[in-house]
Design a protein around this motif. Sequence first.
Motif, short mmCIF file in Angstrom:
data_model
loop_
_atom_site.label_atom_id
_atom_site.label_comp_id
_atom_site.label_asym_id
_atom_site.label_seq_id
_atom_site.Cartn_x
_atom_site.Cartn_y
_atom_site.Cartn_z
N CYS A 1 5.43 -34.60 53.91
CA CYS A 1 4.95 -33.58 54.84
C CYS A 1 5.87 -32.37 54.70
CB CYS A 1 4.98 -34.12 56.27
SG CYS A 1 4.08 -35.68 56.48
N ASN A 2 5.50 -31.46 53.81
CA ASN A 2 6.41 -30.41 53.38
C ASN A 2 6.19 -29.06 54.05
OD1 ASN A 2 3.93 -30.27 52.02
ND2 ASN A 2 4.81 -29.12 50.31
N TYR A 3 5.21 -28.93 54.92
CA TYR A 3 4.83 -27.61 55.44
C TYR A 3 4.57 -27.71 56.94
CZ TYR A 3 2.18 -23.19 55.71
OH TYR A 3 1.71 -21.93 56.02
N ASP A 4 5.21 -26.83 57.71
CA ASP A 4 5.01 -26.85 59.17
C ASP A 4 4.10 -25.72 59.64
OD1 ASP A 4 6.54 -24.57 58.93
OD2 ASP A 4 8.23 -25.31 60.13
N GLY A 5 3.40 -25.10 58.72
CA GLY A 5 2.54 -23.97 59.05
C GLY A 5 3.19 -22.63 58.84
N PHE B 1 6.87 -22.61 56.99
CA PHE B 1 7.83 -22.75 55.91
C PHE B 1 7.63 -24.07 55.18
CE2 PHE B 1 9.86 -20.14 59.21
CZ PHE B 1 10.12 -18.99 58.49
N LYS B 2 8.12 -24.10 53.92
CA LYS B 2 8.11 -25.33 53.12
C LYS B 2 9.50 -25.97 53.15
CE LYS B 2 3.86 -24.94 51.51
NZ LYS B 2 3.56 -24.71 50.10
N TYR B 3 9.53 -27.30 53.14
CA TYR B 3 10.79 -28.04 53.19
C TYR B 3 10.78 -29.12 52.12
CZ TYR B 3 10.80 -25.85 57.82
OH TYR B 3 10.75 -24.95 58.83
N ARG B 4 11.99 -29.55 51.74
CA ARG B 4 12.11 -30.46 50.61
C ARG B 4 12.36 -31.90 51.05
NH1 ARG B 4 16.45 -29.51 45.83
NH2 ARG B 4 17.65 -31.15 46.85
N THR B 5 11.82 -32.82 50.26
CA THR B 5 12.09 -34.25 50.41
C THR B 5 12.86 -34.73 49.19
OG1 THR B 5 10.06 -34.60 51.68
CG2 THR B 5 11.04 -36.54 50.63
N ASP B 6 13.96 -35.46 49.43
CA ASP B 6 14.75 -36.05 48.34
C ASP B 6 14.62 -37.57 48.43
OD1 ASP B 6 16.42 -33.95 46.82
OD2 ASP B 6 16.61 -33.35 48.92
N ILE B 7 14.17 -38.18 47.35
CA ILE B 7 14.04 -39.63 47.29
C ILE B 7 14.96 -40.13 46.18
CG2 ILE B 7 12.45 -41.55 46.86
CD1 ILE B 7 10.19 -39.68 47.86
N GLY C 1 7.10 -47.66 51.02
CA GLY C 1 5.94 -48.49 51.31
C GLY C 1 4.67 -47.69 51.50
N SER C 2 3.54 -48.36 51.32
CA SER C 2 2.24 -47.69 51.38
C SER C 2 2.00 -47.02 52.73
CB SER C 2 1.13 -48.71 51.12
OG SER C 2 1.24 -49.24 49.82
N ASN C 3 1.24 -45.93 52.68
CA ASN C 3 0.80 -45.22 53.88
C ASN C 3 1.97 -44.69 54.70
OD1 ASN C 3 -1.43 -44.21 55.34
ND2 ASN C 3 -1.19 -45.81 56.88
N SER C 4 3.02 -44.26 54.02
CA SER C 4 4.16 -43.68 54.70
C SER C 4 4.06 -42.16 54.68
CB SER C 4 5.47 -44.11 54.04
OG SER C 4 5.69 -45.49 54.23
N ALA C 5 4.63 -41.52 55.72
CA ALA C 5 4.71 -40.07 55.79
C ALA C 5 6.18 -39.68 55.87
CB ALA C 5 3.94 -39.53 56.99
N LEU C 6 6.65 -38.90 54.93
CA LEU C 6 8.03 -38.47 54.90
C LEU C 6 8.06 -37.02 55.37
CD1 LEU C 6 9.02 -39.96 51.41
CD2 LEU C 6 8.96 -41.10 53.64
N VAL C 7 8.58 -36.79 56.58
CA VAL C 7 8.51 -35.48 57.20
C VAL C 7 9.75 -34.68 56.80
CG1 VAL C 7 8.26 -34.21 59.36
CG2 VAL C 7 7.20 -36.48 59.11
N ALA C 8 9.54 -33.71 55.94
CA ALA C 8 10.65 -32.92 55.40
C ALA C 8 11.15 -31.91 56.44
CB ALA C 8 10.19 -32.20 54.14
N PRO C 9 12.45 -31.52 56.33
CA PRO C 9 13.40 -31.96 55.30
C PRO C 9 13.94 -33.35 55.59
CG PRO C 9 14.47 -30.45 56.82
CD PRO C 9 13.03 -30.49 57.23
#
Length: 455
Positions: free
Chosen positions: A376-380, A382-388, A395-403
């Motif tokens: 989930c990289n956009y809050d309407g 700005f864009k934010y980054r996810t680091d994995i 796991g399946s059907n997960s939402a990673l809310v950036a940053p």
Amino acid sequence: MTAATTRPPLAIIILAAGQGTRMKSSLHKVLHPIAGRPMVLHLLAAAQALAPERQVVVVGAGREQLEAALAPHGVGTALQAEQLGTGHAVAQARGALDGFSGDVLILYGDVPLVRAETMRAMLDRLNADDAPATVVLGFRPADPGAYGRIIADEAGVIGKMVEYKDASAEERAVTLCNSGLMAVRSEDLFALLERVGNDNAAGEYYLPDIVLLAAADGRKSAVIETGAAEVAGVNSRIELAQVEAAWQAQRRIAVMADGVTLIAPETVFFSHDTQLGRDVVVEPHVVFGPGVVVEDNVTIHSFSHIEGATIHTRAEIGPYARLRPGADIGVKAKVGNFVEIKKASLGEGAKANHLSYIGDAIVGANANIGAGTITCNYDGFFKYRTDIGAGAFIGSNSALVAPVTIGAGAIVGAGSVVTRDVGADALALVRPEQSEKTGWAKRFRDAMTAKKAGK
């Protein structure tokens, strides 16, 4: 001067002042793309191989669009305010070439597929030992139709050039046609254009008339020939599609000759700058947008769309994958069915195999992204980054809310909505504990059935 010696300086004039009414478009005709690049930029790219000293595009209707498109390329323009013929159009470039001395190559913005080799051949002929006054590029179409005709001897020396409207029946029977492209020395070009009149069926100032004027001065002109496909013009959407098809057909042949396997060549579409390594396999119905680099031994499965992406060796893409600009797919990485990746990198051996969106992210080596995962990289706003991290499992059907950062080796349980960083080798579970109410479902169905029956 011979072709083997150093050539004189070169100027390019591209005619693009026509209104293009048959395109029925608000976009200027020569800005319509072939293989993802505007037609006029195809010509300019080819001409760059000849290192021109000056380049000018003659504009008219829609000049603002053209000027904006050309400005980043350092190409000047000259205005043809009235459409009074090709000779008049070229004359408008005189100011832009003030002080220039050398060869002038005249091209047409709606004839986009002329190769640098052909341009060079025209200049070589112009600078041959017999020093023709002009060199014209001719072709022999399957249907000569209303093209202007070139009357020349076996050595290519031109006796006469005539527009179809002004040609006799005998002249119309000639199959050698005028593409309109011409090479002329600058000291000859504008002097000859000053003498061109408009006493013809259309009342226009024709560029080819300079050939006849040079002949009247006792100077010969020459024609060289090319294939009809190279000088195909675009005046309508139908012709645009035909030229696109011809370009794509040539590109498919070229990539296969360079070691790429196309399972169904006619279904694969390339951009003007697509780069493919050896032993790449491309399955049916794959589209390459601009800015794609594919290294050796990559497999791209059917129905994938790739643009602005780099795919490293032995990676596997698709089927039904979408790689958007900024996607960087590492060695042996896998991007599977209905996965979209934008401005994100997958490290070596990383996998995103099913139904996921990975945007503005860095995915470490050998990480595994479960089905249905999204960043989930956009809050309407700005864009934010996810680091994995490397070796992480999402796991399946997960939402990673950036940053947000998922540490190396961490596991995120299926169905989690992760809003805080997860440490290395940790387990993150973001869901309520499962509970069970015995018999609840049956009681619910019985109550609803009774209510529906009106009891």
